[in-house]
Motif scaffolding. Structure first.
Motif, PDB file in Angstrom:
ATOM      1  N   LEU A 111       0.838  -1.196   0.000  1.00  0.00           N
ATOM      2  CA  LEU A 111       0.000   0.000   0.000  1.00  0.00           C
ATOM      3  C   LEU A 111       0.882   1.257   0.000  1.00  0.00           C
ATOM      4  O   LEU A 111       0.583   2.254  -0.676  1.00  0.00           O
ATOM      5  N   ASN A 112       1.984   1.207   0.741  1.00  0.00           N
ATOM      6  CA  ASN A 112       2.923   2.336   0.757  1.00  0.00           C
ATOM      7  C   ASN A 112       3.572   2.529  -0.610  1.00  0.00           C
ATOM      8  O   ASN A 112       3.834   3.655  -1.041  1.00  0.00           O
ATOM      9  N   VAL A 113       3.848   1.393  -1.279  1.00  0.00           N
ATOM     10  CA  VAL A 113       4.417   1.494  -2.629  1.00  0.00           C
ATOM     11  C   VAL A 113       3.443   2.208  -3.553  1.00  0.00           C
ATOM     12  O   VAL A 113       3.822   3.070  -4.365  1.00  0.00           O
ATOM     13  N   VAL A 114       2.150   1.851  -3.414  1.00  0.00           N
ATOM     14  CA  VAL A 114       1.124   2.500  -4.235  1.00  0.00           C
ATOM     15  C   VAL A 114       1.055   4.000  -3.922  1.00  0.00           C
ATOM     16  O   VAL A 114       0.965   4.846  -4.830  1.00  0.00           O
ATOM     17  N   GLN A 115       1.107   4.334  -2.617  1.00  0.00           N
ATOM     18  CA  GLN A 115       1.016   5.738  -2.229  1.00  0.00           C
ATOM     19  C   GLN A 115       2.212   6.529  -2.771  1.00  0.00           C
ATOM     20  O   GLN A 115       2.063   7.664  -3.262  1.00  0.00           O
ATOM     21  N   THR A 116       3.380   5.939  -2.678  1.00  0.00           N
ATOM     22  CA  THR A 116       4.582   6.597  -3.207  1.00  0.00           C
ATOM     23  C   THR A 116       4.472   6.810  -4.710  1.00  0.00           C
ATOM     24  O   THR A 116       4.846   7.865  -5.257  1.00  0.00           O
ATOM     25  N   ALA A 117       3.931   5.776  -5.386  1.00  0.00           N
ATOM     26  CA  ALA A 117       3.771   5.876  -6.837  1.00  0.00           C
ATOM     27  C   ALA A 117       2.802   6.985  -7.211  1.00  0.00           C
ATOM     28  O   ALA A 117       2.988   7.709  -8.205  1.00  0.00           O
ATOM     29  N   VAL A 118       1.749   7.152  -6.411  1.00  0.00           N
ATOM     30  CA  VAL A 118       0.761   8.199  -6.689  1.00  0.00           C
ATOM     31  C   VAL A 118       1.365   9.577  -6.464  1.00  0.00           C
ATOM     32  O   VAL A 118       1.143  10.509  -7.250  1.00  0.00           O
ATOM     33  N   GLU A 119       2.145   9.715  -5.374  1.00  0.00           N
ATOM     34  CA  GLU A 119       2.673  11.020  -5.025  1.00  0.00           C
ATOM     35  C   GLU A 119       3.869  11.423  -5.888  1.00  0.00           C
ATOM     36  O   GLU A 119       4.006  12.579  -6.292  1.00  0.00           O
ATOM     37  N   SER A 120       4.792  10.484  -6.166  1.00  0.00           N
ATOM     38  CA  SER A 120       6.028  10.832  -6.875  1.00  0.00           C
ATOM     39  C   SER A 120       6.091  10.307  -8.295  1.00  0.00           C
ATOM     40  O   SER A 120       7.057  10.579  -9.015  1.00  0.00           O
ATOM     41  N   ARG A 121       5.113   9.537  -8.688  1.00  0.00           N
ATOM     42  CA  ARG A 121       5.069   8.960 -10.022  1.00  0.00           C
ATOM     43  C   ARG A 121       6.265   8.041 -10.290  1.00  0.00           C
ATOM     44  O   ARG A 121       6.649   7.844 -11.430  1.00  0.00           O
ATOM     45  N   THR A 122       6.851   7.489  -9.204  1.00  0.00           N
ATOM     46  CA  THR A 122       7.951   6.526  -9.346  1.00  0.00           C
ATOM     47  C   THR A 122       7.626   5.276  -8.534  1.00  0.00           C
ATOM     48  O   THR A 122       6.932   5.339  -7.506  1.00  0.00           O
ATOM     49  N   VAL A 123       8.188   4.142  -8.989  1.00  0.00           N
ATOM     50  CA  VAL A 123       7.930   2.863  -8.321  1.00  0.00           C
ATOM     51  C   VAL A 123       9.266   2.229  -7.955  1.00  0.00           C
ATOM     52  O   VAL A 123      10.156   2.084  -8.818  1.00  0.00           O
ATOM     53  N   ASP A 124       9.442   1.859  -6.689  1.00  0.00           N
ATOM     54  CA  ASP A 124      10.621   1.125  -6.238  1.00  0.00           C
ATOM     55  C   ASP A 124      10.399  -0.344  -6.580  1.00  0.00           C
ATOM     56  O   ASP A 124       9.761  -1.094  -5.827  1.00  0.00           O
ATOM     57  N   LYS A 125      10.929  -0.745  -7.737  1.00  0.00           N
ATOM     58  CA  LYS A 125      10.656  -2.094  -8.227  1.00  0.00           C
ATOM     59  C   LYS A 125      11.225  -3.174  -7.311  1.00  0.00           C
ATOM     60  O   LYS A 125      10.616  -4.233  -7.127  1.00  0.00           O
ATOM     61  N   ALA A 126      12.392  -2.923  -6.750  1.00  0.00           N
ATOM     62  CA  ALA A 126      13.001  -3.923  -5.855  1.00  0.00           C
ATOM     63  C   ALA A 126      12.141  -4.128  -4.613  1.00  0.00           C
ATOM     64  O   ALA A 126      11.895  -5.260  -4.164  1.00  0.00           O
ATOM     65  N   LEU A 127      11.680  -2.995  -4.035  1.00  0.00           N
ATOM     66  CA  LEU A 127      10.804  -3.092  -2.859  1.00  0.00           C
ATOM     67  C   LEU A 127       9.494  -3.777  -3.210  1.00  0.00           C
ATOM     68  O   LEU A 127       8.981  -4.616  -2.448  1.00  0.00           O
ATOM     69  N   LEU A 128       8.952  -3.425  -4.386  1.00  0.00           N
ATOM     70  CA  LEU A 128       7.700  -4.037  -4.828  1.00  0.00           C
ATOM     71  C   LEU A 128       7.854  -5.548  -4.974  1.00  0.00           C
ATOM     72  O   LEU A 128       6.992  -6.324  -4.559  1.00  0.00           O
ATOM     73  N   ALA A 129       8.992  -5.985  -5.536  1.00  0.00           N
ATOM     74  CA  ALA A 129       9.238  -7.416  -5.720  1.00  0.00           C
ATOM     75  C   ALA A 129       9.361  -8.119  -4.370  1.00  0.00           C
ATOM     76  O   ALA A 129       8.805  -9.208  -4.155  1.00  0.00           O
ATOM     77  N   ARG A 130      10.104  -7.492  -3.423  1.00  0.00           N
ATOM     78  CA  ARG A 130      10.289  -8.105  -2.108  1.00  0.00           C
ATOM     79  C   ARG A 130       8.960  -8.232  -1.367  1.00  0.00           C
ATOM     80  O   ARG A 130       8.666  -9.264  -0.751  1.00  0.00           O
ATOM     81  N   MET A 131       8.172  -7.173  -1.427  1.00  0.00           N
ATOM     82  CA  MET A 131       6.895  -7.207  -0.719  1.00  0.00           C
ATOM     83  C   MET A 131       5.934  -8.234  -1.338  1.00  0.00           C
ATOM     84  O   MET A 131       5.209  -8.937  -0.632  1.00  0.00           O
ATOM     85  N   THR A 132       5.968  -8.308  -2.678  1.00  0.00           N
ATOM     86  CA  THR A 132       5.099  -9.264  -3.351  1.00  0.00           C
ATOM     87  C   THR A 132       5.501 -10.703  -3.013  1.00  0.00           C
ATOM     88  O   THR A 132       4.662 -11.551  -2.691  1.00  0.00           O
TER      89      THR A 132
END
Length: 719
Positions: A111-132
């Protein structure tokens, strides 16, 4: 919609509360009409109107039951490898309880990854992969722990159930007739037989382990959810609103007006049409009535009567629990309306926030989904926790009863005098004497025996004759101390039987009752158990069957001595082609339709009444004649030829007469025949008393009741 009933087992629950329950006491009992049913509920004490306080009294009783739980754990620990299995089982369940919270944390990070993506228009792919991967890993670990837990629970539960099942088996086996027939004892035994289909001990372990795991699961999930949502706009508020209906339901279940089955209650129906419907349905469904139904041409009348009863019963005639469900489904209250409104609030709040902050819609939508999903799991866990905590006191009380049933005192006290003094003398017979004996069966008002006195010397043959209900069978039951006399005295070899050790007394007496039974075992076991020390000796079993007149027909059976009179385990199978007449070597019973569309074999033999009686006689011979070291000196036969044809009866009495002089024998019969002419003493009974006694020729000369009945029976065989 409220669940009207959580378990059918509540309908037969016996409360441990002191005092009485009187449905007619309107000051203490509330009456509710449920269709054709009348429900009577005891008014709850004032303390119970405080939510949760109804549990207080039960919790206060735990102190008396906890020592039995500790004793149960020590018993389980004494079993092979059970401590290791028990620790592993508890550890796995506790570990499992933390997994949902960890999974929720990973979901929150997504959810934090989504919020960051909405606010900064960037996605931390490594974090997204680890969380998934972490979230997927939690699901895998949860499933793995469930599998390992089931593998540990299977041997642990089996050992625990077998151990305590054996204890319960011993507790039942040691009870005498009077004690076992006591309804209070039966309720006590039934209460510890099983809990929700599980053994009491294993059910207690499972319940407490689940209780701890469920508590940890709720606490950890709530904690993680609060941490995940603390930075989300209105996150905690939405979570509270989502869980509010669940909390409301929980409080409603604790309220004094909730039913089902809280407190003391009873229900009955006085609707004659509904009672008639149930009676006619039972009549039709019970195969025992089918012959009379068909032979009496009753079908048309029964159908007409049932239709009339259905019409008179009306639209509200239904099973009790169905009536309860209908009652609660139709009873709309402001509280329920309020809960329905509460369930819509999260969506309303979300819609308002979406209008106010449209850029946060993706995050808010993800938050709402997370909250809704967690709240559903929280609701389920809370209900499970409530259900389990509500039965803690009852479960612990059942553990206490499990140990108490092993110490239920028999109502026929044991003596302490060994018997016999001379084993060789017993083999030549036992002297039996009744002195002014009075006896009344438990719960009866009339005497079964009144002032009965007689003496049968060693090695003699006594025949007790009289009509049914005159007291013949009672004499035999008292001689072996199935019951104790109400007044008077019974002696064997001059000693009061109440002073003798019961095991010794019953070892010296062999009895064949009129209402004999056959065990749900093989024919071999049914005969062999007449003399347990030799129960596996095939040669002696065959000799006993020959003496009892059973060997010939047993040898004609497909499985011979391995034939089960009533197989204790049924076969189960689905619908079969009609040409299938046997399965597994046993006949298929197409009339016995089982649950879920399955049927099962009755697995019973089709022996005649006479053949069954020969098997019972064979069991008696197994104990009294076949065994070389037999200590039986007194043979008691209660209507031994009631189901035998004249030829079989003649053969049986011929074999029994050969024993005359080496055993004391007492027969009871309502038929006068050759046996009475050979008797050393005949007792003629009427209305619980001995009215005539003597030898056959002596009683005929008296021209009394014996002579009259003898003449009536003899005339039946005269041209």
């Amino acid at each position: 919609m409220r669940r009207a009933h959580t378990g059918r087992s509540k309908r037969s629950k016996i409360s441990s509360r002191k005092g009485t329950f009187n449905p007619e006491d309107t000051t203490r009992v509330k009456h509710t009409r449920l269709g054709v049913w009348d429900l009577y509920e005891e008014n709850a004490p004032e303390l119970e109107y405080v939510p949760g306080s109804s549990k207080l009294e039960a919790l206060l009783q735990l102190k008396n039951n906890l020592p039995y739980v500790w004793r149960m754990l020590l018993d389980i620990g004494s079993l092979k490898s059970c401590w290791i299995l028990l620790i592993a089982y508890c550890s796995i369940n506790i570990a499992w309880s933390f997994v949902p919270a960890v999974s929720l944390w990973y979901t929150g990070q997504l959810l934090n990854v989504v919020q960051t993506a909405v606010e900064s228009r960037t996605v931390d792919k490594a974090l997204l992969a680890r969380m998934t991967l972490g979230a997927l890993g939690c699901k895998l670990v949860e499933r793995l722990l469930q599998y390992i837990g089931s593998q540990v629970a299977r041997p642990l539960g089996s050992r625990v159930n077998k151990h305590f099942g054996t204890r319960l088996f011993e507790a039942r086996a040691r009870l005498d007739v009077v004690t076992f027939d006591d309804p209070a004892v039966q309720r006590q035994l039934d209460s510890v037989a099983s809990t929700n289909g599980q053994g009491v001990a294993w059910g207690t372990i499972s319940m407490f382990t689940s209780l701890i795991a469920m508590s940890l699961k709720i606490i950890t999930q709530v904690s993680v959810l609060a941490e995940v949502l603390k930075n989300q706009r209105d996150g905690l508020f939405l979570a509270f609103l989502c869980m509010l209906p669940t909390l409301s339901d929980y409080m409603d279940l604790l309220s004094p007006g909730s039913f089902p089955g809280r407190g003391v209650w009873a229900a009955t129906t006085k609707n004659e049409a509904f009672i008639t419907m149930a009676g006619l349905a039972s009549f039709i469904n019970d195969g025992a009535h089918r012959k009379e139904l068909v032979a009496g041409n009753m079908a048309e009348y029964i159908i007409t009567s049932y239709k009339q009863a259905v019409k008179e019963a009306g639209d509200y005639a239904a099973d009790f629990w169905e009536s309860v469900r209908d009652f609660w489904n139709q009873s709309g209250t402001p509280a329920r309306f309020f809960r329905d409104c509460l369930s819509l609030l999260p969506q309303i709040i979300f819609a308002l926030r979406a209008v106010q902050y449209p850029q946060d819609i993706p995050v808010s939508l993800a938050s709402l989904t997370l909250i809704t999903d967690t709240s559903k799991r929280f609701a389920w866990a809370l209900r499970e926790l409530f259900h389990k905590t509500g039965s803690i006191s009852e479960q612990l009380a059942t553990v206490r009863k499990l140990y108490e049933v092993g110490h239920i005192p028999n109502k026929v006290p044991d003596g302490d005098v060994p018997f016999p003094e001379n084993e060789q003398q017993v083999k030549a017979g036992i002297t039996l004497e009744f002195r002014h004996v009075y006896f009344r069966y438990p719960g009866a008002t009339d005497f079964a025996l009144q002032d009965v006195s007689f003496k049968v010397p060693q090695g003699q043959l006594c025949v007790i004759v009289g009509s049914n209900g005159s007291g013949k069978s009672t004499i035999l039951k008292l001689a072996i101390r199935l019951y104790d006399v109400t007044d008077g005295q019974i002696l064997v070899d001059g000693k009061d039987i109440r002073t003798l050790r019961l095991k010794d007394l019953r070892q010296a007496i062999s009895v064949l009752f009129q209402d004999y039974t056959h065990f749900p075992l093989s024919i071999r076991d049914n005969i062999g158990l007449g003399d347990p020390p030799n129960a596996t000796d095939d040669d002696k079993i065959r000799l006993a069957a020959r003496l009892g007149g059973a060997e010939e027909f047993v040898d004609r059976l497909p499985e011979k001595f391995d034939t089960y009179l009533r197989r204790p385990v049924q076969d189960y199978y689905s619908s079969l082609p009609e040409g299938t007449k046997t399965l597994f070597g046993r006949p298929v019973d197409y009339n016995s339709v089982r649950n879920a569309g399955r049927m099962g074999t009755t697995s019973s033999s089709s022996l005649s009444g006479g053949q069954m009686q020969r098997l019972a006689v064979s069991r008696t011979f197994m104990r009294s004649v076949v065994s070389e070291d037999s200590q039986v000196g007194l043979l008691l036969f209660d209507e031994p030829s009631a189901s035998l044809d004249p030829t079989a009866e003649h053969d049986l009495f011929k074999r029994l007469r050969l024993l005359r002089g080496s055993k004391t024998m007492i027969f009871s019969s309502h038929r006068f025949g050759n046996l009475t002419r050979d008797a050393d003493i005949i007792l003629y009974m009427n209305d619980s008393q001995i009215v005539e006694s003597g030898r056959h020729d002596e009683l005929l000369k008296l021209q009394g009741e014996y002579a009259r009945i003898w003449t009536l029976q003899a005339q039946a065989f005269l041209p």
